[in-house]
Design a protein around this motif. Structure first.
Motif, short mmCIF file in Angstrom:
data_model
loop_
_atom_site.label_atom_id
_atom_site.label_comp_id
_atom_site.label_asym_id
_atom_site.label_seq_id
_atom_site.Cartn_x
_atom_site.Cartn_y
_atom_site.Cartn_z
N LEU A 54 0.84 -1.21 0.00
CA LEU A 54 0.00 0.00 0.00
C LEU A 54 0.87 1.26 0.00
O LEU A 54 0.80 2.10 0.89
CB LEU A 54 -0.94 0.01 1.21
CG LEU A 54 -1.90 -1.18 1.32
CD1 LEU A 54 -2.71 -1.10 2.60
CD2 LEU A 54 -2.82 -1.24 0.10
N PRO A 55 1.71 1.43 -1.02
CA PRO A 55 2.63 2.57 -1.07
C PRO A 55 1.91 3.91 -1.12
O PRO A 55 2.52 4.94 -0.79
CB PRO A 55 3.45 2.32 -2.34
CG PRO A 55 2.58 1.44 -3.18
CD PRO A 55 1.85 0.56 -2.22
N GLU A 56 0.64 3.93 -1.51
CA GLU A 56 -0.09 5.19 -1.55
C GLU A 56 -0.30 5.77 -0.15
O GLU A 56 -0.64 6.96 -0.01
CB GLU A 56 -1.44 5.00 -2.24
CG GLU A 56 -2.44 4.13 -1.49
CD GLU A 56 -2.27 2.63 -1.77
OE1 GLU A 56 -3.16 1.86 -1.36
OE2 GLU A 56 -1.25 2.25 -2.38
N LYS A 57 -0.09 4.98 0.88
CA LYS A 57 -0.24 5.47 2.25
C LYS A 57 1.04 6.11 2.77
O LYS A 57 1.05 6.69 3.87
CB LYS A 57 -0.66 4.33 3.17
CG LYS A 57 -2.04 3.76 2.87
CD LYS A 57 -2.43 2.69 3.88
CE LYS A 57 -3.78 2.07 3.55
NZ LYS A 57 -4.88 3.04 3.71
N GLN A 58 2.14 6.01 2.03
CA GLN A 58 3.39 6.61 2.47
C GLN A 58 3.37 8.11 2.23
O GLN A 58 2.85 8.60 1.22
CB GLN A 58 4.58 5.99 1.75
CG GLN A 58 5.93 6.54 2.23
CD GLN A 58 7.11 5.77 1.65
OE1 GLN A 58 6.96 5.04 0.67
NE2 GLN A 58 8.27 5.92 2.26
N THR A 59 3.94 8.86 3.16
CA THR A 59 4.08 10.30 3.00
C THR A 59 5.46 10.74 3.44
O THR A 59 6.03 10.19 4.39
CB THR A 59 3.01 11.06 3.83
OG1 THR A 59 3.27 12.47 3.75
CG2 THR A 59 3.04 10.66 5.30
N GLY A 60 6.00 11.71 2.75
CA GLY A 60 7.30 12.27 3.11
C GLY A 60 7.17 13.60 3.83
O GLY A 60 8.14 14.35 3.93
#
Length: 224
Positions: free
Chosen positions: A18-24
């Protein structure tokens, strides 16, 4: 002929599930670190993977912990052992129309690096920052630490470096298929909150000593 030393590779900070849940977003990371005083520190010690829960505070761009100078695992950290630090908080329960889609609202970060010992000249400032992170404004109400207490305490700090942390945030609604949406099951989100209770005095507290402002404010939940 000596064999050249191969520098250790830095663990990837890319989220693969679920890479869309990653934030920088660094502000989002700081908000997570301010939301809970508990972290887990993982490392390899004596050839085995180990993990330890510990209290922490963010001081500017540093991740700060402390403990006894007699702690073997703190001494390993002080010697520069590479670590992975995890901080997670739950914000809600996602109630879907199936167990498969049910989950949590969460914010979870992993930070990579190594700790260094806070020099004696800076130790009081860092320990005070830890105390005020756990109970805001408490330091002003306390006596100063003694030399013996300071000598028995190890304060460690780790830079929160760009490219050395990963943050994953889950905050959406149930993602049910249309066939389940057409059914009769309820779906939604139940928020979760950590709240402080009524302060309980110690059994040996002398009569007449009132609850201090820092503790009362903490219990009332009005700390900003």
């Amino acid at each position: 002929m000596t064999t050249p030393q191969v520098p250790p590779t830095r663990p990837t900070t890319d989220v693969t599930r679920l890479p869309e849940k990653q934030t920088g977003d660094r502000a989002a990371l700081d908000a997570l670190l301010a939301s809970t005083p508990l972290a887990t520190v993982a490392m390899v010690r004596d050839g085995h993977p180990v993990v330890f829960p510990t209290g922490f505070a963010r001081v500017a761009d540093e991740f700060v912990i402390h403990g006894s100078t007699g702690s073997p695992w703190l001494r390993a950290l002080a010697a520069g052992a590479p670590v992975a630090v995890s901080v997670t908080t739950l914000d809600g329960v996602v109630v879907a129309r199936s167990s498969f889609e049910s989950s949590f609202h969460y914010r979870s970060a992993v930070l990579f690096g190594s700790f260094a010992v806070v020099p004696d000249a800076e130790k009081v400032r860092y320990l005070d920052a830890l105390t005020d992170a756990f109970i805001p404004h408490r330091v002003a109400e306390l006596r100063a630490s003694t030399r013996k207490e300071l000598a028995a305490t190890l304060a460690l700090r780790m830079p929160i470096a760009d490219g050395a942390w990963s943050l994953k945030v889950s905050a959406g609604w149930p993602d049910d298929p249309e066939s389940d949406v057409a059914g009769e099951a309820w779906a939604g989100v139940v928020p979760m909150h950590v709240r402080y209770g009524v302060p309980r005095p110690a059994p040996d507290l002398r009569p007449g000593i009132a609850v201090p402002d820092s503790v009362r404010t903490l219990a009332e939940g009005s700390v900003q």
